[in-house]
Motif scaffolding. Structure first.
Motif, PDB file in Angstrom:
ATOM      1  N   ILE A  27     -30.820 -48.076  99.309  1.00 56.37           N
ATOM      2  CA  ILE A  27     -30.683 -48.026  97.848  1.00 56.37           C
ATOM      3  C   ILE A  27     -30.898 -46.632  97.459  1.00 56.37           C
ATOM      4  CG2 ILE A  27     -32.137 -48.780  95.646  1.00 56.37           C
ATOM      5  CD1 ILE A  27     -33.156 -51.242  97.494  1.00 56.37           C
ATOM      6  N   ARG A  29     -31.702 -44.869  93.788  1.00 55.86           N
ATOM      7  CA  ARG A  29     -31.819 -45.170  92.537  1.00 55.86           C
ATOM      8  C   ARG A  29     -31.323 -43.970  91.378  1.00 55.86           C
ATOM      9  NH1 ARG A  29     -31.435 -46.015  88.006  1.00 55.86           N
ATOM     10  NH2 ARG A  29     -32.911 -46.791  86.479  1.00 55.86           N
ATOM     11  N   CYS A  30     -31.082 -42.780  92.138  1.00 58.09           N
ATOM     12  CA  CYS A  30     -30.277 -41.866  91.401  1.00 58.09           C
ATOM     13  C   CYS A  30     -28.823 -42.071  91.385  1.00 58.09           C
ATOM     14  CB  CYS A  30     -30.629 -40.348  91.986  1.00 58.09           C
ATOM     15  SG  CYS A  30     -32.234 -39.934  91.793  1.00 58.09           S
ATOM     16  N   GLY A  31     -28.292 -43.065  92.202  1.00 58.38           N
ATOM     17  CA  GLY A  31     -26.876 -43.445  91.885  1.00 58.38           C
ATOM     18  C   GLY A  31     -25.945 -42.520  92.537  1.00 58.38           C
ATOM     19  N   THR A  32     -26.112 -42.030  94.031  1.00 55.05           N
ATOM     20  CA  THR A  32     -25.641 -41.044  94.698  1.00 55.05           C
ATOM     21  C   THR A  32     -24.569 -41.787  95.656  1.00 55.05           C
ATOM     22  OG1 THR A  32     -26.872 -40.893  96.367  1.00 55.05           O
ATOM     23  CG2 THR A  32     -27.327 -39.228  94.721  1.00 55.05           C
ATOM     24  N   TYR A  33     -24.223 -43.173  95.438  1.00 53.32           N
ATOM     25  CA  TYR A  33     -23.704 -43.811  96.381  1.00 53.32           C
ATOM     26  C   TYR A  33     -22.238 -43.177  96.624  1.00 53.32           C
ATOM     27  CZ  TYR A  33     -26.934 -47.443  95.203  1.00 53.32           C
ATOM     28  OH  TYR A  33     -28.221 -48.321  95.123  1.00 53.32           O
ATOM     29  N   TYR A  34     -21.424 -42.751  95.655  1.00 54.75           N
ATOM     30  CA  TYR A  34     -20.150 -42.450  95.782  1.00 54.75           C
ATOM     31  C   TYR A  34     -20.302 -41.161  96.603  1.00 54.75           C
ATOM     32  CZ  TYR A  34     -15.664 -40.056  94.676  1.00 54.75           C
ATOM     33  OH  TYR A  34     -14.538 -39.447  94.869  1.00 54.75           O
TER      34      TYR A  34
ATOM     35  N   SER B 357     -35.599 -53.121  84.623  1.00 51.64           N
ATOM     36  CA  SER B 357     -36.568 -52.331  84.956  1.00 51.64           C
ATOM     37  C   SER B 357     -36.362 -50.871  85.014  1.00 51.64           C
ATOM     38  CB  SER B 357     -37.245 -52.931  86.413  1.00 51.64           C
ATOM     39  OG  SER B 357     -38.042 -51.947  86.996  1.00 51.64           O
ATOM     40  N   ASN B 358     -37.363 -50.136  84.531  1.00 49.89           N
ATOM     41  CA  ASN B 358     -36.789 -48.492  84.604  1.00 49.89           C
ATOM     42  C   ASN B 358     -37.588 -47.893  85.779  1.00 49.89           C
ATOM     43  OD1 ASN B 358     -39.541 -48.109  84.090  1.00 49.89           O
ATOM     44  ND2 ASN B 358     -39.185 -47.030  82.183  1.00 49.89           N
ATOM     45  N   THR B 359     -37.940 -48.754  86.779  1.00 57.39           N
ATOM     46  CA  THR B 359     -38.747 -48.354  88.072  1.00 57.39           C
ATOM     47  C   THR B 359     -37.771 -47.288  88.856  1.00 57.39           C
ATOM     48  OG1 THR B 359     -39.879 -48.721  90.086  1.00 57.39           O
ATOM     49  CG2 THR B 359     -38.042 -50.089  89.571  1.00 57.39           C
ATOM     50  N   LEU B 361     -37.334 -45.097  92.477  1.00 59.22           N
ATOM     51  CA  LEU B 361     -37.237 -45.532  93.898  1.00 59.22           C
ATOM     52  C   LEU B 361     -38.581 -45.163  94.579  1.00 59.22           C
ATOM     53  CD1 LEU B 361     -35.574 -47.316  95.666  1.00 59.22           C
ATOM     54  CD2 LEU B 361     -34.702 -45.308  96.770  1.00 59.22           C
ATOM     55  N   GLY B 411     -37.489 -39.318  91.299  1.00 58.87           N
ATOM     56  CA  GLY B 411     -36.955 -40.262  90.454  1.00 58.87           C
ATOM     57  C   GLY B 411     -37.762 -40.444  88.995  1.00 58.87           C
ATOM     58  N   PHE B 413     -36.511 -42.025  85.499  1.00 56.27           N
ATOM     59  CA  PHE B 413     -35.553 -42.874  84.506  1.00 56.27           C
ATOM     60  C   PHE B 413     -36.465 -43.417  83.466  1.00 56.27           C
ATOM     61  CE2 PHE B 413     -34.467 -42.751  88.928  1.00 56.27           C
ATOM     62  CZ  PHE B 413     -33.224 -42.421  88.964  1.00 56.27           C
ATOM     63  N   MET B 538     -35.337 -46.105  79.206  1.00 53.60           N
ATOM     64  CA  MET B 538     -34.523 -46.204  80.508  1.00 53.60           C
ATOM     65  C   MET B 538     -33.362 -45.402  80.793  1.00 53.60           C
ATOM     66  SD  MET B 538     -33.790 -49.657  82.645  1.00 53.60           S
ATOM     67  CE  MET B 538     -32.172 -49.780  82.327  1.00 53.60           C
ATOM     68  N   ARG B 539     -33.248 -44.190  81.235  1.00 57.97           N
ATOM     69  CA  ARG B 539     -32.189 -43.358  81.384  1.00 57.97           C
ATOM     70  C   ARG B 539     -31.453 -43.772  80.158  1.00 57.97           C
ATOM     71  NH1 ARG B 539     -29.065 -41.852  86.765  1.00 57.97           N
ATOM     72  NH2 ARG B 539     -28.303 -39.934  85.969  1.00 57.97           N
ATOM     73  N   ILE B 662     -22.232 -38.801  87.975  1.00 58.54           N
ATOM     74  CA  ILE B 662     -22.099 -39.936  88.791  1.00 58.54           C
ATOM     75  C   ILE B 662     -23.286 -40.971  88.663  1.00 58.54           C
ATOM     76  CG2 ILE B 662     -21.731 -40.411  91.388  1.00 58.54           C
ATOM     77  CD1 ILE B 662     -19.977 -37.804  91.591  1.00 58.54           C
ATOM     78  N   GLY B 663     -24.290 -40.365  88.724  1.00 58.91           N
ATOM     79  CA  GLY B 663     -25.565 -41.349  88.772  1.00 58.91           C
ATOM     80  C   GLY B 663     -25.607 -42.112  87.448  1.00 58.91           C
ATOM     81  N   GLU B 666     -23.487 -45.234  87.886  1.00 61.91           N
ATOM     82  CA  GLU B 666     -23.912 -46.296  88.600  1.00 61.91           C
ATOM     83  C   GLU B 666     -25.085 -47.102  87.694  1.00 61.91           C
ATOM     84  OE1 GLU B 666     -22.475 -46.843  91.250  1.00 61.91           O
ATOM     85  OE2 GLU B 666     -22.012 -45.014  92.360  1.00 61.91           O
ATOM     86  N   ASP B 667     -25.843 -46.245  86.771  1.00 63.29           N
ATOM     87  CA  ASP B 667     -26.493 -47.176  85.923  1.00 63.29           C
ATOM     88  C   ASP B 667     -25.935 -47.808  84.901  1.00 63.29           C
ATOM     89  OD1 ASP B 667     -28.566 -45.605  87.018  1.00 63.29           O
ATOM     90  OD2 ASP B 667     -29.769 -45.417  85.080  1.00 63.29           O
ATOM     91  N   TRP B 689     -36.625 -54.827  95.070  1.00 58.32           N
ATOM     92  CA  TRP B 689     -35.115 -54.033  94.897  1.00 58.32           C
ATOM     93  C   TRP B 689     -34.134 -55.187  95.316  1.00 58.32           C
ATOM     94  CZ3 TRP B 689     -33.768 -50.086  91.991  1.00 58.32           C
ATOM     95  CH2 TRP B 689     -34.997 -49.080  91.689  1.00 58.32           C
ATOM     96  N   TYR B 694     -29.827 -53.596  90.937  1.00 62.99           N
ATOM     97  CA  TYR B 694     -29.264 -52.276  90.555  1.00 62.99           C
ATOM     98  C   TYR B 694     -27.982 -51.949  91.491  1.00 62.99           C
ATOM     99  CZ  TYR B 694     -28.884 -47.019  90.073  1.00 62.99           C
ATOM    100  OH  TYR B 694     -28.228 -45.925  89.783  1.00 62.99           O
ATOM    101  N   THR B 695     -27.101 -51.293  91.047  1.00 64.57           N
ATOM    102  CA  THR B 695     -25.955 -50.950  91.734  1.00 64.57           C
ATOM    103  C   THR B 695     -26.202 -50.564  93.082  1.00 64.57           C
ATOM    104  OG1 THR B 695     -24.897 -50.215  89.767  1.00 64.57           O
ATOM    105  CG2 THR B 695     -23.745 -49.591  91.952  1.00 64.57           C
TER     106      THR B 695
END
Lengths: 47, 777
Positions: A27, A29-34, B357-359, B361, B411, B413, B538-539, B662-663, B666-667, B689, B694-695
């Motif tokens: 996982i 959470r910062c979304g760096t998947y790409y 949720s804004n949690t 990681l 993080g 968010f 939340m972001r 990019i982040g 995904e959000d 999780w 979440y994506t």
């Protein structure tokens, strides 16, 4: 649970597939998947 | 795969966007050169802030939330300092929090640029809570770069000026004849002096005011505006960077909390304290306001103890609420949309957005050491001053007895705007009389942590002869908790804001939301209901929901007019920056290309944080993709490609900017398709999780392209939250076009069968799994 299965399976010499990348369970959470995908593909090319 | 349409020779300076700002400079009494820079109070407004300008233009366009923070920060932002050390490096204690967004890298770039240093000669640390900064130590609203850019560059320029002056004095030569390069002052005859050799003689023995060099002068940037990797990247990937869980404070043993079975439930009695204390490693048990705190030698022992805790619980704050009851309450509270005149054409829609949720990681954590007459706290706080005030009040201590250390977070968010966890740590430390290192479990963070509040957005647009003559958007939400100092900022500057007589939430809504379209009489209004869920931003705050509803309706209007979604937006956009982004995204993303059945493109635009942005998303809704099986996760529609075009104003670090985009993608995908919380009888069902969708890698687009348009100004826009709203909207629009049905409930999988089996409420944190190896084989 295919965490990094393409690494852990120890298969050498095969191409990384989209399915391999989709199978990563980490996982981010910062979304760096790409960018992770880009890094793995780049790393594989340089191996 | 990112294009940077940027000339390396752009001549820019950070003062352009700060037209009316001036800086006061100080030499500070210190062993080595230390300079400080202050904005002159009253000259800080980036725009004239006339009162009572509501429409048109809408308030956000002329004066947004970031500007309000800038204005509030101006009066007290005096004390940002650059120190030059004898080893030739420069140090800066940032008054914003690094939460993974790359802020320290951008600050280091500013200092390196204006001092002629290499990046590795700059050290950026995080400042402890500094009460004298009052309003200027809040990290939020994507505001860090916008408020710190000017003064930080000015401080660096001042430091270099003083170093050069010291060299000129030693060599008995005019300063103008000297030049600097990579941390050295160079004499016309070739002699060199390192900054470190000059740091002591450049120091001042008393604090005095000096003139700050003019940073408006055109300058060819070597570092600013060029892609830089994060200064902490190596530390992070090698495990060297210190995060909360790495902090070692003597005696601060692991502590966790047994939590109630409903949101904000209360402790009536702890029934087996002695049995818990008899467990291996456990040192203390104490009832605190949110549950039962257990302190032990390891976190594993704390979790063991949670398994056997026998607690009688009292009521929570929302025990009678479930998804359906909250929706009914929102609908009952929503104002009635105006009824269009008979015969007028109109488009309307009502959209529901469930809790999320804004949690971050990194688990919530805090270390507290309450002593007689003082307290010391370590925590990842974005509003440390507000927190310090609360802590002083809690303990009945003077502010001077409260020391708050800000630690880099993994993080945020929105979560670290609040100090809930630190408050618990203080309560536990006080009750036990010992220091504690308190951590929340994943289950704690989803079930008792902060949420993006559930809301509905109703939109009505009336049309006449190919024009949109009215656009009304009524946004009704469970209240968002802003009790973290942002309130103080806005209260303090209320007289300067262009919105009169509005409550705090309404003010923030007015300052963040605006329609980028020429839609005639436009009204966007916020209404809140008072349900005591734990909420927060939340972001982004309202934008993802507001913009998604808006863009889906825009597509409906375009369809009514028989126009293509891009052509319609081109005709009706009033913001040139957004229009430029739209045109580019349509070109780069090959808008209108033929797509297979059940697949479609969607497009959305947005303007916020002084940036214009457009997003094109492609989605695959074929049944075999939607129904693919994912272990401990959900599949659903797959976003196959996203193209983002953004006018960043001035992108300080294009690489960091791209990472934020990019982040944000995904959000946005998560909010549109998969990520939400289910409320059932006062309990949040999600507890890990693998429950909160979440994506993940299997839902990430295999293709993302970020295009930064050439600099259009000298001032940076906000980046951290910018891409979330337009991505969510573009994905929703693509889904509508792929399925032929406009979605009205988000995320779209929320109302389907629950994608997981909820964890029990007792124990409140499940036992740690011990079968991990099995999955890796």
């Amino acid at each position: 649970m295919p965490t990094y299965s393409f690494i852990l399976n120890g298969e050498k010499g095969r191409e990384i597939t989209e399915e391999d990348l989709d199978g990563i369970r980490n996982i981010c959470r910062c979304g760096t998947y790409y960018r992770i995908r880009e890094a793995i593909v780049a790393g594989a090319k340089n191996m | 795969m990112t294009e940077h349409h940027r000339s390396p020779d752009d001549s820019d300076s950070p003062s352009g966007g700060l037209g009316r700002r001036r800086f006061l400079g100080y030499l500070l009494a210190a062993p080595t050169l230390a300079v400080g820079v202050q904005l002159i109070p009253g000259l800080a407004g980036p725009q004239a802030a006339d009162a009572a300008i509501i429409t048109p233009p809408e308030p956000e366009e002329i004066f947004d939330l970031g500007d309000a923070q800038n204005l509030a920060a101006a009066a007290t932002s005096g004390l940002i300092t650059v120190v030059v050390n004898t080893d030739g490096t420069a140090s800066f204690a940032a008054i914003r929090t690094e939460v993974g967004q790359g802020m320290t890298t951008a600050i280091a770039m500013m200092i390196a640029e204006y001092m002629d240093l290499d990046m590795d000669q700059v050290t950026v640390t995080l400042a402890d809570a500094r009460p004298e900064l009052i309003f200027n130590q809040l990290t939020g609203g994507s505001n860090s770069m916008r408020s710190q850019y000017g003064p930080t560059c000015a401080a660096a320029a001042l430091a270099k000026q003083q170093i050069v002056a010291a060299a000129a004095s030693r060599w008995n030569i005019a300063p103008a004849r000297l030049r600097t390069e990579r941390g050295r002052v160079i004499h016309p005859d070739g002699r060199r002096l390192g900054y470190g050799e000059l740091a002591t003689e450049a120091a001042s023995t008393r604090t005095r005011r000096v003139t700050v060099p003019d940073i408006k002068a055109a300058k060819k940037f070597k570092i600013l505006g060029h892609p830089q990797k994060r200064i902490d990247a190596l530390e992070i990937v090698t495990g060297q960077k210190t995060f909360g869980m790495d902090m070692q404070v003597p005696g601060a043993l692991p502590t966790m909390v047994v939590r109630p079975p409903t949101v904000n439930g209360t402790v009536e009695s702890l029934n087996n304290a002695s049995a818990i204390l008899a467990l291996p490693g456990i040192t203390d048990v104490a009832v605190i306001s949110t549950g039962v705190a257990i302190r032990g030698k390891t976190f594993g022992q704390c979790i063991d103890a949670i398994q056997i805790a026998d607690v009688t619980w009292g009521a929570g704050t929302v025990d009678s609420e479930s998804d359906a009851s909250v929706l009914a309450a929102l609908q009952a509270a929503a104002p009635t949309l105006p009824i269009p005149p008979i015969g007028d054409l109109f488009v309307k829609g009502e959209f529901t957005f469930y809790f999320a949720s804004n949690t971050p990681l990194e688990p919530d954590w805090a270390i507290a050491d309450v002593q007689a007459g003082s307290v010391e706290i370590w925590a990842p706080l974005k509003v440390p001053i507000d927190a310090a005030e609360d802590f002083a009040l809690m303990l009945g201590l003077p502010q001077s007895a409260v020391t708050v250390h800000v630690v880099s977070a993994g993080g945020s968010f929105g979560r670290h705007l609040f100090h809930d966890c630190a408050t618990e740590a203080i309560e536990a430390s006080q009750a036990m009389g010992k220091p504690v290192k308190l951590m929340w479990s994943r289950t704690d963070t989803f079930r008792q942590g902060r949420t993006h509040p559930m809301c509905i957005s109703q939109v009505l647009a009336t049309t006449l002869l190919g024009n949109v003559v009215t656009y009304t958007q009524l946004h009704t939400s469970v209240q968002t908790d802003f009790s973290h100092g942002l309130g103080e900022i806005l209260t303090a500057t209320a007289g300067s804001l262009p919105v009169a007589n509005l409550g705090l939430s309404e003010t923030i809504f007015e300052l963040t939301e605006s329609s980028p379209y020429n839609f005639g009489v436009t009204a966007q209004l916020l209404n809140e209901i008072q349900l005591e869920f734990n909420t927060g931003s939340m972001r982004n705050i309202y934008s993802p929901n507001v913009v998604t509803a808006q863009e889906l309706i825009v597509d409906q209007i375009a369809a009514q007019f028989g126009q293509d979604p891009v052509a319609f937006r081109q005709a009706f956009l009033k913001d040139s920056s957004v229009l430029a982004a739209l045109n580019k995204v349509a070109e780069v993303g090959d808008w209108g290309r033929t797509m297979p059945a059940h697949c479609a493109q969607g497009i959305a635009v947005h303007s916020e944080y002084q940036a214009g942005i457009a997003v094109l998303a492609e989605i695959n809704c074929t049944p075999h993709v939607v129904n693919r099986k994912i272990q401990d996760g959900v599949g659903g529609p797959r976003v196959t490609k996203v193209v983002i075009v953004v006018d960043p104003g001035f992108a300080i670090n294009p690489l960091g900017f791209e990472a934020q985009m990019i982040g944000g993608v995904e959000d946005g995908i998560a909010m549109a398709l998969t990520a939400s919380l289910h409320i059932q009888d006062g309990l949040i069902l999600e507890g890990s999780w693998d429950n909160f969708f979440y994506t993940r890698e299997w839902n990430t687009p295999p293709e993302i392209q970020v295009v930064l348009l050439p600099n259009t100004s000298n001032s940076p826009c906000g980046a951290g939250e910018l891409a979330v709203a337009p991505t969510m909207a573009a994905v929703a629009c693509a889904y509508a076009r792929a399925t032929g049905t406009m979605p009205t409930s988000f995320p779209i999988n929320h109302s389907g069968p629950l994608g997981f089996t909820p964890l029990p409420t007792t124990p409140s944190t499940p036992q740690s799994p011990t079968n991990g190896l099995k999955f890796a084989q």
